[in-house]
Design a protein around this motif. Sequence first.
Motif, mmCIF file in Angstrom:
data_model
loop_
_atom_site.group_PDB
_atom_site.id
_atom_site.type_symbol
_atom_site.label_atom_id
_atom_site.label_comp_id
_atom_site.label_asym_id
_atom_site.label_seq_id
_atom_site.Cartn_x
_atom_site.Cartn_y
_atom_site.Cartn_z
ATOM 1 N N GLY A 160 6.047 -24.465 26.237
ATOM 2 C CA GLY A 160 5.076 -25.228 27.022
ATOM 3 C C GLY A 160 4.561 -24.443 28.215
ATOM 4 N N MET A 161 5.464 -23.750 28.887
ATOM 5 C CA MET A 161 5.052 -22.933 30.038
ATOM 6 C C MET A 161 4.164 -21.773 29.593
ATOM 7 S SD MET A 161 6.238 -24.403 32.683
ATOM 8 C CE MET A 161 6.175 -23.205 33.978
ATOM 9 N N ALA A 162 4.519 -21.150 28.474
ATOM 10 C CA ALA A 162 3.733 -20.011 27.996
ATOM 11 C C ALA A 162 2.360 -20.447 27.504
ATOM 12 C CB ALA A 162 4.484 -19.294 26.876
ATOM 13 N N SER A 163 2.264 -21.634 26.916
ATOM 14 C CA SER A 163 0.966 -22.075 26.401
ATOM 15 C C SER A 163 -0.001 -22.466 27.512
ATOM 16 C CB SER A 163 1.148 -23.229 25.415
ATOM 17 O OG SER A 163 1.661 -24.358 26.071
ATOM 18 N N LYS A 164 0.484 -22.594 28.732
ATOM 19 C CA LYS A 164 -0.420 -22.813 29.857
ATOM 20 C C LYS A 164 -1.169 -21.530 30.207
ATOM 21 C CE LYS A 164 2.090 -26.527 32.146
ATOM 22 N NZ LYS A 164 2.800 -26.945 33.361
ATOM 23 N N ARG A 165 -0.541 -20.400 29.922
ATOM 24 C CA ARG A 165 -1.134 -19.102 30.272
ATOM 25 C C ARG A 165 -1.867 -18.443 29.111
ATOM 26 N NH1 ARG A 165 4.354 -18.183 32.523
ATOM 27 N NH2 ARG A 165 4.278 -19.054 34.598
ATOM 28 N N ALA A 166 -1.478 -18.798 27.889
ATOM 29 C CA ALA A 166 -2.066 -18.153 26.710
ATOM 30 C C ALA A 166 -2.414 -19.238 25.692
ATOM 31 C CB ALA A 166 -1.078 -17.149 26.116
ATOM 32 N N SER A 167 -3.048 -18.832 24.634
ATOM 33 C CA SER A 167 -3.421 -19.751 23.561
ATOM 34 C C SER A 167 -2.154 -20.307 22.894
ATOM 35 C CB SER A 167 -4.254 -19.004 22.525
ATOM 36 O OG SER A 167 -4.342 -19.738 21.337
ATOM 37 N N ALA A 168 -2.198 -21.563 22.533
ATOM 38 C CA ALA A 168 -1.054 -22.175 21.854
ATOM 39 C C ALA A 168 -0.787 -21.495 20.514
ATOM 40 C CB ALA A 168 -1.313 -23.665 21.647
ATOM 41 N N ALA A 222 -1.272 -18.302 19.828
ATOM 42 C CA ALA A 222 -0.601 -17.027 20.100
ATOM 43 C C ALA A 222 0.874 -17.256 20.436
ATOM 44 C CB ALA A 222 -1.300 -16.296 21.250
ATOM 45 N N VAL A 223 1.156 -18.296 21.193
ATOM 46 C CA VAL A 223 2.541 -18.614 21.547
ATOM 47 C C VAL A 223 3.328 -18.988 20.299
ATOM 48 C CG1 VAL A 223 4.012 -20.206 22.835
ATOM 49 C CG2 VAL A 223 1.965 -19.284 23.898
ATOM 50 N N ALA A 224 2.749 -19.810 19.426
ATOM 51 C CA ALA A 224 3.430 -20.213 18.194
ATOM 52 C C ALA A 224 3.662 -19.025 17.270
ATOM 53 C CB ALA A 224 2.616 -21.283 17.472
ATOM 54 N N LEU A 225 2.689 -18.132 17.178
ATOM 55 C CA LEU A 225 2.843 -16.944 16.341
ATOM 56 C C LEU A 225 3.944 -16.041 16.891
ATOM 57 C CD1 LEU A 225 1.842 -15.197 13.980
ATOM 58 C CD2 LEU A 225 0.267 -14.123 15.605
ATOM 59 N N LEU A 226 3.952 -15.825 18.188
ATOM 60 C CA LEU A 226 4.984 -14.990 18.797
ATOM 61 C C LEU A 226 6.374 -15.605 18.612
ATOM 62 C CD1 LEU A 226 5.678 -12.496 20.488
ATOM 63 C CD2 LEU A 226 5.391 -13.914 22.518
ATOM 64 N N ALA A 227 6.482 -16.907 18.737
ATOM 65 C CA ALA A 227 7.767 -17.577 18.549
ATOM 66 C C ALA A 227 8.243 -17.438 17.108
ATOM 67 C CB ALA A 227 7.657 -19.043 18.936
ATOM 68 N N SER A 228 7.335 -17.569 16.169
ATOM 69 C CA SER A 228 7.710 -17.449 14.755
ATOM 70 C C SER A 228 8.141 -16.036 14.405
ATOM 71 C CB SER A 228 6.542 -17.856 13.859
ATOM 72 O OG SER A 228 6.237 -19.201 14.057
ATOM 73 N N VAL A 229 7.403 -15.062 14.884
ATOM 74 C CA VAL A 229 7.749 -13.666 14.609
ATOM 75 C C VAL A 229 9.084 -13.311 15.264
ATOM 76 C CG1 VAL A 229 7.056 -11.276 15.045
ATOM 77 C CG2 VAL A 229 5.380 -12.928 14.236
ATOM 78 N N THR A 230 9.280 -13.755 16.488
ATOM 79 C CA THR A 230 10.538 -13.487 17.173
ATOM 80 C C THR A 230 11.714 -14.129 16.437
ATOM 81 O OG1 THR A 230 9.377 -13.396 19.283
ATOM 82 C CG2 THR A 230 11.763 -13.690 19.365
ATOM 83 N N GLY A 231 11.547 -15.355 16.002
ATOM 84 C CA GLY A 231 12.593 -16.033 15.248
ATOM 85 C C GLY A 231 12.912 -15.320 13.944
ATOM 86 N N ALA A 232 11.883 -14.875 13.242
ATOM 87 C CA ALA A 232 12.099 -14.168 11.980
ATOM 88 C C ALA A 232 12.834 -12.846 12.207
ATOM 89 C CB ALA A 232 10.759 -13.905 11.286
ATOM 90 N N VAL A 233 12.459 -12.119 13.243
ATOM 91 C CA VAL A 233 13.139 -10.858 13.551
ATOM 92 C C VAL A 233 14.607 -11.113 13.881
ATOM 93 C CG1 VAL A 233 13.273 -8.983 15.251
ATOM 94 C CG2 VAL A 233 11.082 -9.603 14.247
ATOM 95 N N LEU A 234 14.884 -12.149 14.667
ATOM 96 C CA LEU A 234 16.268 -12.468 15.012
ATOM 97 C C LEU A 234 17.077 -12.864 13.782
ATOM 98 C CD1 LEU A 234 15.832 -14.413 18.363
ATOM 99 C CD2 LEU A 234 16.873 -12.171 18.041
ATOM 100 N N VAL A 235 16.500 -13.684 12.924
ATOM 101 C CA VAL A 235 17.217 -14.120 11.718
ATOM 102 C C VAL A 235 17.510 -12.930 10.809
ATOM 103 C CG1 VAL A 235 16.952 -15.407 9.565
ATOM 104 C CG2 VAL A 235 16.445 -16.492 11.740
ATOM 105 N N PHE A 236 16.526 -12.082 10.579
ATOM 106 C CA PHE A 236 16.744 -10.947 9.687
ATOM 107 C C PHE A 236 17.697 -9.921 10.283
ATOM 108 C CE2 PHE A 236 12.594 -12.282 7.771
ATOM 109 C CZ PHE A 236 13.162 -12.692 6.569
ATOM 110 N N SER A 237 17.648 -9.719 11.592
ATOM 111 C CA SER A 237 18.581 -8.772 12.202
ATOM 112 C C SER A 237 20.008 -9.317 12.201
ATOM 113 C CB SER A 237 18.134 -8.400 13.618
ATOM 114 O OG SER A 237 18.163 -9.534 14.452
#
Length: 71
Positions: free
Chosen positions: A21-29, A31-46
């Motif tokens: 919520g804090m990040a979506s105030k500064r950037a597009s929602a 972009a925030v959702a995409l970054l969260a998904s990519v970060t989650g996928a990287v963490l799961v695979f690692s």
Amino acid sequence: MAVVLSLLAALSYGLADFCGGMASKRASAWAVALLASVTGAVLVFSMSAFFGGEPTMRDVWWGAAAGVGNG
């Protein structure tokens, strides 16, 4: 152990919701959702590289149900 894992999951979910919520105030929602998904996928695979195991079809279906429910 189940209670500890449940509390950690709730803390993680709440923290992610607040930070998103804090990040979506500064950037597009989007972009925030995409970054969260990519970060989650990287963490799961690692993490799966360190913790082995072989998921069953039941595990895959539970994961899919969790994804649909989370969406």
